[in-house]
Scaffold this active site. Structure first.
Site, mmCIF file in Angstrom:
data_model
loop_
_atom_site.group_PDB
_atom_site.id
_atom_site.type_symbol
_atom_site.label_atom_id
_atom_site.label_comp_id
_atom_site.label_asym_id
_atom_site.label_seq_id
_atom_site.Cartn_x
_atom_site.Cartn_y
_atom_site.Cartn_z
ATOM 1 C CE LYS A 133 -2.670 0.913 21.456
ATOM 2 N NZ LYS A 133 -1.755 1.717 20.667
ATOM 3 C CD GLU A 217 -9.296 2.803 18.301
ATOM 4 O OE1 GLU A 217 -9.125 3.398 19.385
ATOM 5 O OE2 GLU A 217 -8.494 2.905 17.353
ATOM 6 C CG HIS A 252 -1.742 -2.501 12.058
ATOM 7 N ND1 HIS A 252 -2.647 -1.872 11.244
ATOM 8 C CD2 HIS A 252 -2.278 -3.704 12.359
ATOM 9 C CE1 HIS A 252 -3.692 -2.662 11.062
ATOM 10 N NE2 HIS A 252 -3.489 -3.787 11.713
ATOM 11 N NE ARG A 309 8.175 4.778 21.691
ATOM 12 C CZ ARG A 309 7.875 4.844 20.412
ATOM 13 N NH1 ARG A 309 8.569 5.632 19.608
ATOM 14 N NH2 ARG A 309 6.879 4.153 19.898
HETATM 15 P P1 ADP Z 1 0.306 0.589 18.121
HETATM 16 O O1 ADP Z 1 0.416 1.267 19.453
HETATM 17 O O2 ADP Z 1 0.261 -0.896 18.217
HETATM 18 O O3 ADP Z 1 1.290 1.099 17.115
HETATM 19 P P2 ADP Z 1 -1.765 2.371 17.116
HETATM 20 O O4 ADP Z 1 -3.008 2.633 17.873
HETATM 21 O O5 ADP Z 1 -0.722 3.437 17.138
HETATM 22 O O6 ADP Z 1 -1.147 0.974 17.585
HETATM 23 O O7 ADP Z 1 -2.122 2.051 15.594
HETATM 24 C C1 ADP Z 1 -1.166 1.625 14.667
HETATM 25 C C2 ADP Z 1 -1.768 1.626 13.277
HETATM 26 O O8 ADP Z 1 -2.887 0.717 13.207
HETATM 27 C C3 ADP Z 1 -2.337 2.968 12.830
HETATM 28 O O9 ADP Z 1 -1.359 3.822 12.297
HETATM 29 C C4 ADP Z 1 -3.335 2.523 11.794
HETATM 30 O O10 ADP Z 1 -2.687 2.177 10.588
HETATM 31 C C5 ADP Z 1 -3.923 1.252 12.387
HETATM 32 N N1 ADP Z 1 -5.110 1.547 13.211
HETATM 33 C C6 ADP Z 1 -5.144 1.696 14.553
HETATM 34 N N2 ADP Z 1 -6.403 1.972 14.978
HETATM 35 C C7 ADP Z 1 -7.163 2.019 13.888
HETATM 36 C C8 ADP Z 1 -8.576 2.273 13.647
HETATM 37 N N3 ADP Z 1 -9.399 2.541 14.650
HETATM 38 N N4 ADP Z 1 -9.018 2.264 12.376
HETATM 39 C C9 ADP Z 1 -8.184 1.973 11.339
HETATM 40 N N5 ADP Z 1 -6.867 1.726 11.485
HETATM 41 C C10 ADP Z 1 -6.360 1.739 12.734
#
Ligand code: ADP
Length: 511
Positions: A133, A217, A252, A309
């Site tokens: 990331k 973040e 999540h 993917r």
């Molecule tokens: P992963 O790769 O573990 O799936 P992501 O970065 O795709 O993680 O985030 C998964 C979920 O977590 C998002 O869809 C959201 O619901 C929550 N999330 C991630 N980052 C944030 C953020 N900065 N603020 C609020 N919610 C977040």
């Protein structure tokens, strides 16, 4: 050995090579899904299976199947050497990784290419770049793509963390650089919690991904999760297939998805689509991919990450846009140009997907293991059932608990919700408990029906005691009804439907 389907030079142009046989390095519904598209393209398919999966449908459908001899993921679907050995034995041209397992592992894509096979997915370099990331954030901070504010490199010290959090303001999110599946993520509201949260996120990340790097973040308050599907060929053509909204999440992780999102106008779709295409261009992306964003209440969107993917939720896009994403992945991998342009891509109707998992909705989603004794997915107009199970399938603790994906397509969102509710009420699985009652709860909830829900929907509204319909009870009633009818020798009426002589009534009351 000839490197088929690999890049000819650094510009990413590929040799055309017709794929004749694919090894599907996966299991369950996605293995069946890949097989189906390949078969329709007159491509032979080869399945792999672990010991517990020896009776799974993907083995029955594929032209050939090879045992991986083992039980856990590590000794089977994650074992690169075993998989490549089988690929050689089966004389395949290409390997499709599906999702999960090795699909986003740079070393797997590289090993596949080095062994002379086509990897149906992006180049290893792209997977490596976007798999972290922080390296994706670093790359995109140089382009016109809005990323969630915060650090672009892993944290080097607590002091740096304190500084970044102060700059962007609390609440903040500590995230694992190599994260996935919602793991290694922590919300922090005050400076006092920061040190402990960083430590915990590091430990969780180390345990899950073998990498303890974390970054900070901004915590976006009450956003929607909106992602854009892209397709990019090896000739420099990139198009997007609109968005999917995946805000119904538990821990999540997505559970219900829809396409399009009720929060996205044509104009916003265009803007987010352009951002997704810009990301693909920046990363020299080839094949199918998903750019994930958070969309706040003021319609600002922020880049989250790229999934390199095919996604679990890809069917809703397929139904709305009339494009088979797996076939496109195969065509791109054999060096073909995309056969359509952005202007050709037209949105049609509305699609919803519910993930049906073997979990106890009324008991904090505890895994439910056992043998499926009765399996009758719903049917009818506008229903698609992508499953990797059947009667006799063992649901074990070893793999993901998802049994099937129920997908509906209708003229508009209202009709899609009605169709999904109907389909869920008909869906019958016995032997394990499932998340069907949870999906029914979602379809009935006002906030979902209005389309105004966000990523906190489940946490805010769902309680096990809210479960609207004991689906297992309905199935038990159905089974008892049928048994009773049989023992009564219930005659079929002249039009072929059963006429019950008994006083049994089918009822499915809310509890
Ligand atoms: P992963 O790769 O573990 O799936 P992501 O970065 O795709 O993680 O985030 C998964 C979920 O977590 C998002 O869809 C959201 O619901 C929550 N999330 C991630 N980052 C944030 C953020 N900065 N603020 C609020 N919610 C977040």
């Amino acid at each position: 050995m000839e490197r088929r389907g690999s890049r000819d030079n650094n510009r990413g142009t590929w040799r055309l090579k017709k794929i004749k046989k694919i090894l599907i390095a996966n299991r369950g519904e996605i293995a069946v899904r890949i097989h189906r598209s390949a078969k329709e393209m007159d491509i032979e398919t080869v399945a792999l299976f672990s010991d517990p999966d020896r009776t799974s449908p993907h083995i029955l459908y594929c032209d050939q199947a090879f045992p991986l001899h083992g039980i856990s993921s590590v000794e089977t679907y994650l074992d690169i050497d075993k998989i490549l050995e089988i690929a050689k034995k089966a004389h395949v041209d290409a390997i499709h990784p599906g999702y999960g397992f090795l699909s986003e592992k740079e070393q797997f894509a590289r090993a596949v290419n080095d062994a002379g096979f086509i990897f149906i997915g992006p180049n290893p370099e792209t997977i490596a770049l976007l798999g972290s990331k922080t390296s994706a954030r670093q790359l995109l901070s140089k382009y016109q793509v809005p990323i969630v504010p915060g650090s672009v490199s892993p944290l080097k010290s607590l002091q740096e963390g304190v500084k970044v959090a102060e700059e962007i303001g609390y609440p903040v999110m500590i995230k694992a650089s190599g994260g996935g599946g919602g793991k290694g993520m922590r919300r922090v509201d005050t400076e006092g919690e920061l040190e402990g949260s960083i430590e915990r996120a590091r430990n969780e990340s180390k345990k899950s991904f073998g990498d303890d790097r974390v970054y900070i973040e901004k915590y976006i308050v009450n956003p929607k999760h909106v992602e854009i599907q892209i397709l990019a060929d090896s000739h420099g053509n990139i198009i997007h297939l609109g968005e999917r909204e995946c805000s119904v999440q538990r821990r999540h992780q997505k559970v219900v998805e829809e396409c399009p999102s009720s929060a996205v106008s044509d104009h916003l779709r265009q803007k987010m689509g352009q951002a997704a295409v810009a990301i693909a261009k920046a990363a020299k992306y080839i094949n199918a991919g998903t750019m994930e964003f958070l969309l706040d209440a003021d319609k600002n969107f922020y880049f989250l990450e790229v999934n390199t993917r095919v996604q679990v939720e890809h069917p809703i896009t397929e139904l709305v846009y009339g494009i088979d994403i797996i076939k496109e992945q195969i065509r791109i991998a054999q060096g073909e140009k995309l056969s359509f342009t952005q202007e050709d891509v037209k949105l049609n109707g509305h699609a919803i997907e519910c993930r049906i998992s073997a979990e106890e909705t009324d008991n904090d989603f505890l895994p439910s293991t056992g043998k499926i004794t009765h399996f009758f997915p719903s049917e009818g107009p506008g229903i698609r059932n992508d499953s990797g199970a059947r009667v006799g399938t063992e649901i074990t603790m070893y793999y993901d608990p998802m049994i099937a994906k129920l997908i509906v397509h209708a003229r508009d969102r209202k009709e899609a919700i009605a169709k999904m509710s109907r389909a869920l009420s008909e869906y019958q699985i016995n032997g394990v408990k499932t998340t069907i009652p949870f999906c029914q709860f979602v379809m009935r909830h006002d906030e979902f029906v209005r389309g105004s829900y966000d990523i906190n929907f489940v946490e805010k509204h769902f309680r096990s005691s809210n479960v609207p319909l004991r689906h297992d009870t309905v199935v038990a009633i159905t089974a008892a009804y049928l048994k009773h009818s049989e023992s009564n020798n219930t005659p079929a009426s002249s039009n072929g439907t059963f006429v019950s002589k008994s006083k049994w009534k089918m009822s499915a009351s809310d509890e």
